[in-house]
Each structure stands twice: as structure tokens, then as C-alpha cells.
Design an enzyme around this catalytic site. Sequence first.
Site, PDB file in Angstrom:
ATOM      1  N   GLU A  30     -12.923  -7.344  64.554  1.00 37.74           N
ATOM      2  CA  GLU A  30     -11.814  -6.438  64.240  1.00 37.74           C
ATOM      3  C   GLU A  30     -11.602  -5.435  65.361  1.00 37.74           C
ATOM      4  O   GLU A  30     -12.567  -4.938  65.951  1.00 37.74           O
ATOM      5  CB  GLU A  30     -12.097  -5.668  62.942  1.00 37.74           C
ATOM      6  CG  GLU A  30     -12.022  -6.502  61.692  1.00 37.74           C
ATOM      7  CD  GLU A  30     -12.132  -5.638  60.430  1.00 37.74           C
ATOM      8  OE1 GLU A  30     -11.986  -4.396  60.532  1.00 37.74           O
ATOM      9  OE2 GLU A  30     -12.361  -6.203  59.351  1.00 37.74           O
TER      10      GLU A  30
ATOM     11  N   ASP B 213     -16.021 -11.153  56.070  1.00 36.90           N
ATOM     12  CA  ASP B 213     -16.866 -10.080  55.552  1.00 36.90           C
ATOM     13  C   ASP B 213     -16.414  -9.640  54.168  1.00 36.90           C
ATOM     14  O   ASP B 213     -17.083  -8.853  53.509  1.00 36.90           O
ATOM     15  CB  ASP B 213     -16.946  -8.902  56.527  1.00 36.90           C
ATOM     16  CG  ASP B 213     -15.612  -8.249  56.820  1.00 36.90           C
ATOM     17  OD1 ASP B 213     -14.577  -8.710  56.292  1.00 36.90           O
ATOM     18  OD2 ASP B 213     -15.590  -7.279  57.602  1.00 36.90           O
ATOM     19  N   SER B 214     -15.294 -10.215  53.709  1.00 32.79           N
ATOM     20  CA  SER B 214     -14.871 -10.020  52.320  1.00 32.79           C
ATOM     21  C   SER B 214     -15.923 -10.519  51.341  1.00 32.79           C
ATOM     22  O   SER B 214     -15.892 -10.154  50.155  1.00 32.79           O
ATOM     23  CB  SER B 214     -13.544 -10.746  52.064  1.00 32.79           C
ATOM     24  OG  SER B 214     -13.600 -12.095  52.521  1.00 32.79           O
TER      25      SER B 214
ATOM     26  N   GLU C 260      -3.145  -8.538  59.913  1.00 36.50           N
ATOM     27  CA  GLU C 260      -3.288  -8.184  58.499  1.00 36.50           C
ATOM     28  C   GLU C 260      -2.393  -7.013  58.123  1.00 36.50           C
ATOM     29  O   GLU C 260      -2.426  -5.956  58.758  1.00 36.50           O
ATOM     30  CB  GLU C 260      -4.746  -7.843  58.169  1.00 36.50           C
ATOM     31  CG  GLU C 260      -4.938  -7.510  56.695  1.00 36.50           C
ATOM     32  CD  GLU C 260      -6.393  -7.462  56.258  1.00 36.50           C
ATOM     33  OE1 GLU C 260      -6.632  -7.224  55.056  1.00 36.50           O
ATOM     34  OE2 GLU C 260      -7.282  -7.661  57.113  1.00 36.50           O
TER      35      GLU C 260
END
Length: 267
Positions: free
Chosen positions: A119, A48-49, A185
Amino acid sequence: MGKTGKITVSYFRKQKEKKERIVMLTAYDAPTAAIAAESGVDILLVGDSLAMTMLGYRNTLPLTMEESLHHAAAVRRGAPEAFVVADMPFMSFQVSPEDTLRNAARFLKEAGSDAVKIEGGAEVAPLVARMVDCGIPVMAHAGLLPQRILTSGGYRVQGRGDDAERLLADAAALADAGAFALVLECIPAELGGRISQSLSIPTIGIGAGPLCDGQVQVIHDLLGLFGDFVPKHARRYADLGSAMRRAIGEYVADVRQGRFPGPENSF
């Protein structure tokens, strides 16, 4: 173990067992996907970056399902044999289990992705289990959660102090739910090692230290397409931003001064 033909989720668990590092890299278009796959990348992540790297948004939150599907399909066309994971965008899985299944299935059915990434910690484990039960491979993502930056206070390292035990519990819950891999992350390197050692599924770190079972990076960071900014967790392997500015500047000058097109470019 070499990659022969189309690989499945079981391949990555075998890589962990053999202590072979997994390489994941973002890709958002067909030409980049083809080059990354040819270069030996194990997993292409349509992250989704892309909201920031390709579409110009300030963060990942505005990204839509349709935009994500568009780019995931392009990556599949560019690398037909690659293992492609598509990120589930903000609010594509938070509303209801039914929406989660419907949206996850679209990545497999419409875009041709091999798996989805979601996520969250233990709170999303039931969703992970439901997707896996329905035949949807799921990569989990714990630690810093970009989709929650408005409630977490920004992009900050997670898992320090007492928070480490929560992340260990999150990782265990996600693995138990059936996730085939776990992205970690921006957590301390020591914690990344602890979590990796505690799980039978592979961990893939981004700012989580060298003891994870694999690594993932945003391709724009590796290639120097973001100007002077280099995240601490990234290493710049090329400076394509400067090369592009130089090449485009030369093209502009050649057109303005009548040097292009020349006889060799004319019919």
C-alpha cells in the site's frame, strides 16, 4: 489468450493490451483457493483483509507476518497453479528497506506466493523499485489505504477535487518503479478511468468504477458471509451466511431431538 500452465506477470500486461478484463478475488484457505481457481479467477489475493474476515480483528492493523504467511501458504497448497499475491501487512515494509526485502522474500520463499502487494503512493515507489530489482514482483495499491485509516480519518473515498492530481502522480510513480499492476480502491469512477488510460500496466479496481482493467472483491462480501452489511462497491452473489445458519440450526435441532445420527450414519 487462454491460461495454459503457470502464468507470470507479463500475462496481465497482455490482458490489458487485448482489453481482456482481469478478475482478482481474495482467498484465505486451501478449499476456497481451489474453488476460485477452478472457477476461472485470474489472481488469488491473500489480502490483509483476512485480519477481519478470518481472524476477527476490527481492522487490518493487528495482522502479523506469521499469520499472513500461514494463510498464503494454505492458498498456495489449495491452488498450486494459480497466480497468488500476498498482501504485506502493516509495519512489514514501513520500518526499513532491509525489513521490506526480507519480509517480501518470505512470501515467495516460505509461502510460495508469486508476488506481493504494498500500500502507498509515490512515497513507496523506491521500495517497489528495490523489490523489483531483487526479483520480487510487486502489485501496488493506491487510493484508500486501509493500513492508514487511523491517520486518514477512516474509510473514505479518495481522489476528489485537487486530490485527483496527487493520485495520478502516485499511479505514474508506482508504474515507473516497476509495479506490474495497480489496485485502485474507493476513488471516483471517472478518475479510475483516467488513471487506467494513463498507464501501461493494468489497474484493478475495488470501488473505482467500471473503467479499470480488472476488478477485485473480498470473497466474504460476494458470498454474503457478513450478515446484512454489503459495501457499496460489492455485489452479493449468494447468501451463504443464511444458508449456514439454517444448516447449523437444523443440525443442532436434530442432535437435541435424537434425529441424528440415524441408522444410515451409524456403523
